[in-house]
Design an enzyme around this catalytic site. Structure first.
Site, PDB file in Angstrom:
ATOM      1  N   LYS A  48       0.829  -1.202   0.000  1.00 29.96           N
ATOM      2  CA  LYS A  48       0.000   0.000   0.000  1.00 29.96           C
ATOM      3  C   LYS A  48       0.865   1.254   0.000  1.00 29.96           C
ATOM      4  O   LYS A  48       0.607   2.213  -0.738  1.00 29.96           O
ATOM      5  CB  LYS A  48      -0.937  -0.007   1.226  1.00 29.96           C
ATOM      6  CG  LYS A  48      -2.013  -1.091   1.155  1.00 29.96           C
ATOM      7  CD  LYS A  48      -2.719  -1.337   2.497  1.00 29.96           C
ATOM      8  CE  LYS A  48      -3.679  -2.529   2.369  1.00 29.96           C
ATOM      9  NZ  LYS A  48      -4.335  -2.876   3.648  1.00 29.96           N
ATOM     10  N   GLN A  92      -4.104  -1.460   9.762  1.00 27.86           N
ATOM     11  CA  GLN A  92      -4.020  -2.776   9.138  1.00 27.86           C
ATOM     12  C   GLN A  92      -4.601  -3.845  10.070  1.00 27.86           C
ATOM     13  O   GLN A  92      -4.219  -3.946  11.229  1.00 27.86           O
ATOM     14  CB  GLN A  92      -2.557  -3.104   8.805  1.00 27.86           C
ATOM     15  CG  GLN A  92      -2.369  -4.426   8.080  1.00 27.86           C
ATOM     16  CD  GLN A  92      -2.992  -4.436   6.686  1.00 27.86           C
ATOM     17  OE1 GLN A  92      -2.938  -3.452   5.951  1.00 27.86           O
ATOM     18  NE2 GLN A  92      -3.617  -5.538   6.324  1.00 27.86           N
ATOM     19  N   ASP A 115     -10.618   2.724   4.522  1.00 27.07           N
ATOM     20  CA  ASP A 115     -11.005   1.315   4.408  1.00 27.07           C
ATOM     21  C   ASP A 115     -12.524   1.172   4.274  1.00 27.07           C
ATOM     22  O   ASP A 115     -13.016   0.100   3.902  1.00 27.07           O
ATOM     23  CB  ASP A 115     -10.531   0.534   5.653  1.00 27.07           C
ATOM     24  CG  ASP A 115      -9.364  -0.396   5.353  1.00 27.07           C
ATOM     25  OD1 ASP A 115      -9.105  -0.657   4.162  1.00 27.07           O
ATOM     26  OD2 ASP A 115      -8.715  -0.853   6.313  1.00 27.07           O
TER      27      ASP A 115
END
Lengths: 275, 275
Positions: A48, A92, A115
């Site tokens: 990412k 994460q 997200d």
């Protein structure tokens, strides 16, 4: 059978992100938070971070020790919520067991929740309002669009009801006028259900879940699974499905790149909305 | 055919509300806001107010003139959000055209949102977290429970994808391990889809949408429609379906009472959580 590769579709998402970037008077900044050294997390976060820099975003990875307290993590998130130079915040997952992921997600400012996991974003998704969309489902839709897969009026069967893929994907497929069925571990006669699908989505997390007799000949099969099997990356769909499906996403190289590309787009969209 | 009457099931919801009430050191207070004199709204609001008093809640109805500005309405809601003696806030829909319902709903404190329409409550519903549930879908589930209709592993087909019934009901049915299909106006071969249903839910708002040939013999049919036809209240299900269905909710007297009963329970739950 058509192989539905992610790369070209992901590239068009990234191109969209780059173009929007040019219209912004500042460079959006993605902040990724990782706890501990879980190898999969390390590798995803690196991916990412790299992709963000590659398309011209700023990117910072915050690494906390695995034993960090939940309070410490929340302090960092609150700080990033306030920080005008933090446009996207991503923690994460999975988190160590002593930390409650839901509390962490709810602490993130929904406008920075790239997200798309915050309850407010989930609610807005289902209400059809502007929201940051979860990256994998949004990426799946972009893949379908790129390959001109019609969804309106189609029977879409999603196997798997996770909060990250199955459920939000149902909302998106519904918004495209598909007739949507959500199947799962408690579904009886699963193959009868899956054989109705014009578009079959496998998002279970178990290799070989979808076998050829479960697929209607000619159906589009989207394989969201990412499983490690004997050192190889495999999806949820058995390889023999190639002989029945009309189109199929490979693993790796199918849905995977879409998720990361959509995260980049989300970061740009989040920055635009924070102006 | 079994007639699935709402009254006994609603009574058991109300009983639950009354019992919880007794454990509270204060009397929860429901505030219903109505704009204008739309006859259906007047009648629904009266029903809610009466039922609230009947089970021992405090209830206040705030009537604003139809031409009130959105700003005025938001001021009232902000006031009720702050008011420690307002545990439930409900703005009767539909609102006049010059007012944006979504803005109004998002202004309500989610903890007081007894309609369960706030994005945060919608999101939590889909994430499986504690939330105030929308009254009609939650009422449908309570009706199924009361009549011991098994949902786990069943094929549930919901016709209608509204934010008020179809979509949230899908979340609840999924939480009960049903295999859920959402069909709608763009669904092709609707009768083929509905004939698969063990439990068929009609939530469209058009009389006669579900005809006998669309129903699998013996299926449970839940009629959420409330339509006025030649001065009579009728559902979405044609009367002849009685001859095919194994069980059917009447209109009126089926789902209707469940909605109001669940609103009462929501008001008590909201009050508990605000302690």
């Amino acid at each position: 059978m058509i192989e539905l590769r992610g790369a070209p579709a992901a590239e068009s998402l990234l191109q969209q992100a780059r173009e929007r970037l040019q219209n912004l008077p500042f460079v959006p900044h993605l902040h990724v938070v990782r706890l501990g050294e879980d190898p999969a997390s390390v590798s995803y976060v690196r991916l990412k971070d790299r992709k963000a820099r590659e398309i011209g975003l700023k990117s910072t990875v915050h690494v906390l020790p695995e034993e960090s307290s939940q309070a410490d993590l929340l302090v960092l998130i609150e700080h990033l919520n306030q920080d005008q130079d933090a446009h996207g915040i991503l923690v994460q997952l999975p988190l160590p067991r002593h930390i409650d992921a839901q509390t962490v997600i709810e602490t993130i400012n929904p406008l920075k929740d790239v997200d798309g996991f915050h309850p407010e974003n989930v609610g807005k998704l289902w209400l059809g309002q502007e929201a940051l969309l979860p990256c994998t489902p949004a990426g799946i839709l972009a893949l379908c669009d790129h390959h001109q897969i019609q969804l309106s009026g189609k029977q879409v069967v999603i196997v798997g009801r996770s909060n990250i893929v199955g459920k939000p994907l149902a909302a998106l497929m519904l918004s495209r006028d598909a007739t949507v069925t959500i199947a799962h571990s408690r579904t009886l006669n699963l193959s009868e259900v899956t054989r109705r699908a014009d578009v079959l989505v496998a998002a279970v997390g178990r290799p070989g879940t979808i076998t050829p007799e479960m697929v209607k000949p000619g159906a589009v099969v989207l394989d969201v699974g990412v499983n490690r099997l004997e050192g190889k990356l495999v999806g949820d769909v058995a390889p023999e499905v190639q002989e029945v499906a009309g189109a199929l996403t490979p693993v790796p190289g199918g849905i995977g790149p879409m998720t990361v590309a959509n995260l980049m787009l989300n970061t740009v969209l989040a920055a635009e909305r924070q102006r």
